[in-house]
Design a protein around this motif. Structure first.
Motif, mmCIF file in Angstrom:
data_model
loop_
_atom_site.group_PDB
_atom_site.id
_atom_site.type_symbol
_atom_site.label_atom_id
_atom_site.label_comp_id
_atom_site.label_asym_id
_atom_site.label_seq_id
_atom_site.Cartn_x
_atom_site.Cartn_y
_atom_site.Cartn_z
ATOM 1 N N GLU B 79 34.538 -11.282 79.522
ATOM 2 C CA GLU B 79 35.238 -10.972 80.408
ATOM 3 C C GLU B 79 36.368 -10.168 80.429
ATOM 4 O O GLU B 79 36.701 -8.657 80.937
ATOM 5 C CB GLU B 79 35.551 -11.952 81.688
ATOM 6 C CG GLU B 79 35.822 -11.467 83.016
ATOM 7 C CD GLU B 79 36.070 -12.755 83.872
ATOM 8 O OE1 GLU B 79 35.375 -13.535 83.883
ATOM 9 O OE2 GLU B 79 36.700 -12.438 84.996
ATOM 10 N N VAL B 80 37.246 -10.603 79.702
ATOM 11 C CA VAL B 80 38.711 -10.030 79.361
ATOM 12 C C VAL B 80 38.480 -8.526 78.468
ATOM 13 O O VAL B 80 39.081 -7.454 79.089
ATOM 14 C CB VAL B 80 39.560 -10.643 78.538
ATOM 15 C CG1 VAL B 80 40.757 -10.077 78.213
ATOM 16 C CG2 VAL B 80 39.838 -11.955 79.248
ATOM 17 N N GLN B 81 37.460 -8.555 77.609
ATOM 18 C CA GLN B 81 37.428 -7.361 76.956
ATOM 19 C C GLN B 81 36.908 -6.142 77.839
ATOM 20 O O GLN B 81 37.202 -4.958 77.643
ATOM 21 C CB GLN B 81 36.408 -7.642 75.770
ATOM 22 C CG GLN B 81 36.970 -8.229 74.535
ATOM 23 C CD GLN B 81 36.560 -9.631 74.496
ATOM 24 O OE1 GLN B 81 36.699 -10.390 75.623
ATOM 25 N NE2 GLN B 81 35.961 -10.147 73.475
ATOM 26 N N VAL B 82 35.903 -6.664 78.535
ATOM 27 C CA VAL B 82 35.306 -5.723 79.576
ATOM 28 C C VAL B 82 36.363 -5.224 80.786
ATOM 29 O O VAL B 82 36.512 -4.145 80.814
ATOM 30 C CB VAL B 82 34.063 -6.371 80.382
ATOM 31 C CG1 VAL B 82 33.620 -5.462 81.270
ATOM 32 C CG2 VAL B 82 32.896 -6.721 79.392
ATOM 33 N N LYS B 83 37.022 -6.124 81.182
ATOM 34 C CA LYS B 83 38.171 -5.784 82.292
ATOM 35 C C LYS B 83 39.293 -4.785 81.491
ATOM 36 O O LYS B 83 39.836 -4.001 82.319
ATOM 37 C CB LYS B 83 38.591 -6.846 82.938
ATOM 38 C CG LYS B 83 37.498 -7.504 83.975
ATOM 39 C CD LYS B 83 38.144 -8.536 84.899
ATOM 40 C CE LYS B 83 37.120 -8.878 85.693
ATOM 41 N NZ LYS B 83 37.509 -10.296 86.406
ATOM 42 N N ARG B 84 39.437 -4.910 80.247
ATOM 43 C CA ARG B 84 40.614 -4.346 79.830
ATOM 44 C C ARG B 84 40.064 -2.700 79.630
ATOM 45 O O ARG B 84 40.839 -1.887 79.694
ATOM 46 C CB ARG B 84 40.747 -4.619 78.389
ATOM 47 C CG ARG B 84 42.016 -4.673 77.859
ATOM 48 C CD ARG B 84 42.050 -5.237 76.555
ATOM 49 N NE ARG B 84 42.636 -6.780 76.436
ATOM 50 C CZ ARG B 84 42.411 -7.612 75.490
ATOM 51 N NH1 ARG B 84 41.547 -7.419 74.289
ATOM 52 N NH2 ARG B 84 42.898 -8.864 75.517
ATOM 53 N N ARG B 85 38.864 -2.432 79.751
ATOM 54 C CA ARG B 85 38.160 -1.163 79.411
ATOM 55 C C ARG B 85 37.731 -0.501 80.943
ATOM 56 O O ARG B 85 37.368 0.588 80.695
ATOM 57 C CB ARG B 85 37.001 -1.199 78.377
ATOM 58 C CG ARG B 85 37.737 -1.647 76.966
ATOM 59 C CD ARG B 85 36.678 -1.806 75.950
ATOM 60 N NE ARG B 85 35.631 -0.917 75.860
ATOM 61 C CZ ARG B 85 34.714 -0.970 75.016
ATOM 62 N NH1 ARG B 85 34.437 -1.882 74.538
ATOM 63 N NH2 ARG B 85 33.832 0.133 74.968
ATOM 64 N N ALA B 109 50.984 -1.786 86.120
ATOM 65 C CA ALA B 109 51.088 -1.343 85.005
ATOM 66 C C ALA B 109 51.414 -2.241 83.969
ATOM 67 O O ALA B 109 50.917 -2.400 83.052
ATOM 68 C CB ALA B 109 52.042 -0.344 84.854
ATOM 69 N N SER B 110 52.085 -3.446 84.654
ATOM 70 C CA SER B 110 52.501 -4.564 83.677
ATOM 71 C C SER B 110 51.105 -5.367 83.117
ATOM 72 O O SER B 110 51.119 -5.775 82.187
ATOM 73 C CB SER B 110 53.411 -5.536 84.170
ATOM 74 O OG SER B 110 52.718 -5.945 85.347
ATOM 75 N N PHE B 111 50.164 -5.170 83.734
ATOM 76 C CA PHE B 111 48.923 -5.756 83.212
ATOM 77 C C PHE B 111 48.072 -4.891 82.209
ATOM 78 O O PHE B 111 46.925 -5.355 81.850
ATOM 79 C CB PHE B 111 47.870 -6.230 84.530
ATOM 80 C CG PHE B 111 48.341 -7.281 85.344
ATOM 81 C CD1 PHE B 111 48.430 -8.397 85.159
ATOM 82 C CD2 PHE B 111 49.062 -6.855 86.622
ATOM 83 C CE1 PHE B 111 48.835 -9.361 85.976
ATOM 84 C CE2 PHE B 111 49.511 -7.591 87.455
ATOM 85 C CZ PHE B 111 49.539 -8.916 87.169
ATOM 86 N N ARG B 112 48.370 -3.685 81.969
ATOM 87 C CA ARG B 112 47.885 -2.774 81.383
ATOM 88 C C ARG B 112 48.386 -2.445 80.088
ATOM 89 O O ARG B 112 49.557 -2.289 79.933
ATOM 90 C CB ARG B 112 47.629 -1.490 82.026
ATOM 91 C CG ARG B 112 46.705 -1.660 83.276
ATOM 92 C CD ARG B 112 45.076 -1.829 82.826
ATOM 93 N NE ARG B 112 44.350 -1.801 84.144
ATOM 94 C CZ ARG B 112 43.109 -1.949 83.977
ATOM 95 N NH1 ARG B 112 42.442 -1.897 82.710
ATOM 96 N NH2 ARG B 112 42.352 -1.889 84.852
ATOM 97 N N HIS B 114 47.921 0.328 78.420
ATOM 98 C CA HIS B 114 48.442 1.828 78.374
ATOM 99 C C HIS B 114 48.572 2.163 79.881
ATOM 100 O O HIS B 114 47.652 1.853 80.638
ATOM 101 C CB HIS B 114 47.369 2.372 77.634
ATOM 102 C CG HIS B 114 47.222 3.955 77.922
ATOM 103 N ND1 HIS B 114 48.178 4.753 77.031
ATOM 104 C CD2 HIS B 114 46.477 4.784 78.529
ATOM 105 C CE1 HIS B 114 48.062 6.220 77.522
ATOM 106 N NE2 HIS B 114 47.158 6.060 78.510
ATOM 107 N N TRP B 115 49.497 3.392 80.108
ATOM 108 C CA TRP B 115 49.677 3.859 81.420
ATOM 109 C C TRP B 115 50.116 5.174 81.427
ATOM 110 O O TRP B 115 50.983 5.333 80.736
ATOM 111 C CB TRP B 115 50.686 2.910 82.212
ATOM 112 C CG TRP B 115 50.614 3.224 83.577
ATOM 113 C CD1 TRP B 115 51.486 3.910 84.468
ATOM 114 C CD2 TRP B 115 50.063 2.604 84.683
ATOM 115 N NE1 TRP B 115 51.314 3.942 85.896
ATOM 116 C CE2 TRP B 115 50.312 2.986 86.087
ATOM 117 C CE3 TRP B 115 48.867 1.584 84.652
ATOM 118 C CZ2 TRP B 115 49.832 2.738 87.034
ATOM 119 C CZ3 TRP B 115 48.545 0.990 85.964
ATOM 120 C CH2 TRP B 115 48.807 1.714 87.165
#
Lengths: 147, 300
Positions: B79-85, B109-112, B114-115
């Motif tokens: 789930e985390v890998q998917v949601k990151r992308r 943006a703090s959850f990402r 890259h922004w």
């Protein structure tokens, strides 16, 4: 949905049944033939054109790739796309063959619409004159703009 | 078809997906393949199962059956890998109403990892959004704009939009969806994938390059947009006498009214036109169906 590119107008018709990227290709070629777009003039870059026409980028990119492979435009890296001088890279027989295919389609259509041969030829002559007139008009227009 | 696009792996692959809310089956044996780089439409009426299918991609719902792959990964296990992308914009966006637009974007943006600040600045300017305004004071359209900006600034590989324009007034919604899609696709041309679910098909006519029509939880039709407009034609003929009562292969929705005949060809339009021509009509015309008309004709 009409977009002005230099003096060329692009209009997409979703009811024509012609693939959208081909409509862009055909209209850029028509504008070049009518003098609305001249050799060396830039085409709009992909993103603004896609947004203006409300198309996705893939469609416009595909149209430009097609125009480039047909030798109508060239991409200069970092500068954009430009209309090339009208010099088809194809040999004369090939160019004639491509044109014959299109003419045959018009001939078939004329048959079904009951337009006899004489009238058909007259129409062709008339359309050539219309195209010539457009080209002359756009040359006059640009002459005034420069003056 | 663009062959080099077909050879790349699918961004989304759904096989035999089923999901039920209690006893009510919302998605049944549903299949969907979204190739990388496409702007893909998931069309269907309200309640067709679009949102349910999308939530299964995000592991917000656990499927009862079938397999789901997002960017080659299983969202239930990774789930985390998917949601990151990817980025997902639900149909109803909610922000903390006391936060300003600036604070909201910074918070998201703090959850990402890259922004892209340049994209953020560009779109805030184009939408004339005031960074100091609180999100509670924004219109629904402006809140959607903020949500879409927040979705594309991380430059995800996949963008999931669930009914992004519904509930907005027609003038507002016509102006920004192509801007967002244009900005998103610009970053990595041909590689970024969009899946957009909607019942407002006309607005996405030129933006979609392939679509799936979903009805009662099933995949009813999958086609390229150009192919659909080529295959479905509305044919009208007017005869000097009463319109002939003949049958047509591949025709949907045949209507006769006195001397007039109207039908929708589902492929084989040229053959039907030829068949009609031989009957000596006074006039004979054909035009492509828009995607919305294809939708209506198919679900009728």
């Amino acid at each position: 949905m009409t977009v002005k590119i230099t003096t060329m107008l692009l209009q997409i018709n979703f009811k024509s049944g012609t693939p959208v990227y081909l409509q862009v290709v055909d209209q850029v070629k028509a504008a070049a033939a009518a003098g609305g777009l001249r050799a060396g003039e830039p085409l709009p870059s992909i993103r603004p054109l896609a947004e203006e026409l409300r198309l996705n980028r893939n469609t416009v990119a595909k149209a430009y790739t097609e125009l480039e492979s047909q030798g109508v435009i060239e991409t200069i890296p970092g500068k954009g796309c430009f209309l090339k001088p009208n010099q088809s890279p194809l040999r004369k027989e090939v160019r004639r063959k491509l044109l014959i295919e299109e003419i045959d389609q018009a001939v078939v259509k004329a048959h079904h619409l009951q337009v006899p041969a004489g009238e058909f030829l007259e129409l062709v002559r008339e359309r050539l004159e219309v195209m010539d007139e457009k080209r002359r008009a756009s040359e006059r227009g640009s002459g005034q703009a420069q003056a | 078809m663009n062959t080099d696009m077909n050879q790349t792996a699918a961004a989304i692959e759904i096989n035999g997906l089923s999901y039920a809310y209690g006893r009510a089956e919302a998605v049944h044996d549903f299949n969907l393949t979204v190739p990388t780089g496409r702007c893909y439409g998931l069309f269907g009426r309200n309640g067709a199962g679009k949102t349910t299918a999308m939530k299964c991609l995000l592991n917000l719902l656990r499927p009862r059956g079938g397999t789901v792959r997002v960017l080659g990964l299983d969202p239930a296990r990774q789930e985390v890998q998917v949601k990151r992308r990817l980025a997902y914009v639900p149909d109803a966006v909610a922000f903390y109403p006391w936060m300003t637009v600036r604070e909201t974007l910074d918070y998201l943006a703090s959850f990402r990892a890259h922004w892209n600040l340049e994209v953020e600045r560009d779109l805030l300017g184009r939408f004339r959004l005031e960074a100091r305004q609180t999100t509670g004071a924004l219109s629904k359209g402006q809140r959607t704009q903020v949500a879409l900006i927040a979705a594309i600034c991380p430059e995800p590989e996949l963008l999931l939009l669930d009914e992004p324009t519904s509930g907005l007034d027609p003038i507002v919604r016509r102006e920004f969806i192509e801007t967002v899609i244009g900005a998103y696709q610009e970053g990595d041309p041909g590689q970024r994938t969009i899946l957009v679910s909607t019942h407002l098909i006309a607005e996405f006519e030129g933006l979609i390059d392939e679509f799936t029509l979903m009805d009662r939880g099933r995949n009813v039709l999958t086609l390229g947009a150009d192919q659909a407009r080529e295959r479905y034609q509305k044919i009208r003929a007017r005869f000097p006498q009463a319109a002939p009562a003949i049958q047509f292969k591949d025709a949907l929705d045949i209507r006769r009214n006195g001397r007039e005949l109207e039908l929708i060809a589902n492929g084989g339009g040229a053959a039907i036109l030829e068949q009609l021509r031989r009957l000596g009509p006074e006039s004979l015309t054909s035009e492509a169906l828009t995607l919305e008309e294809v939708f209506v004709a198919t679900l009728k």
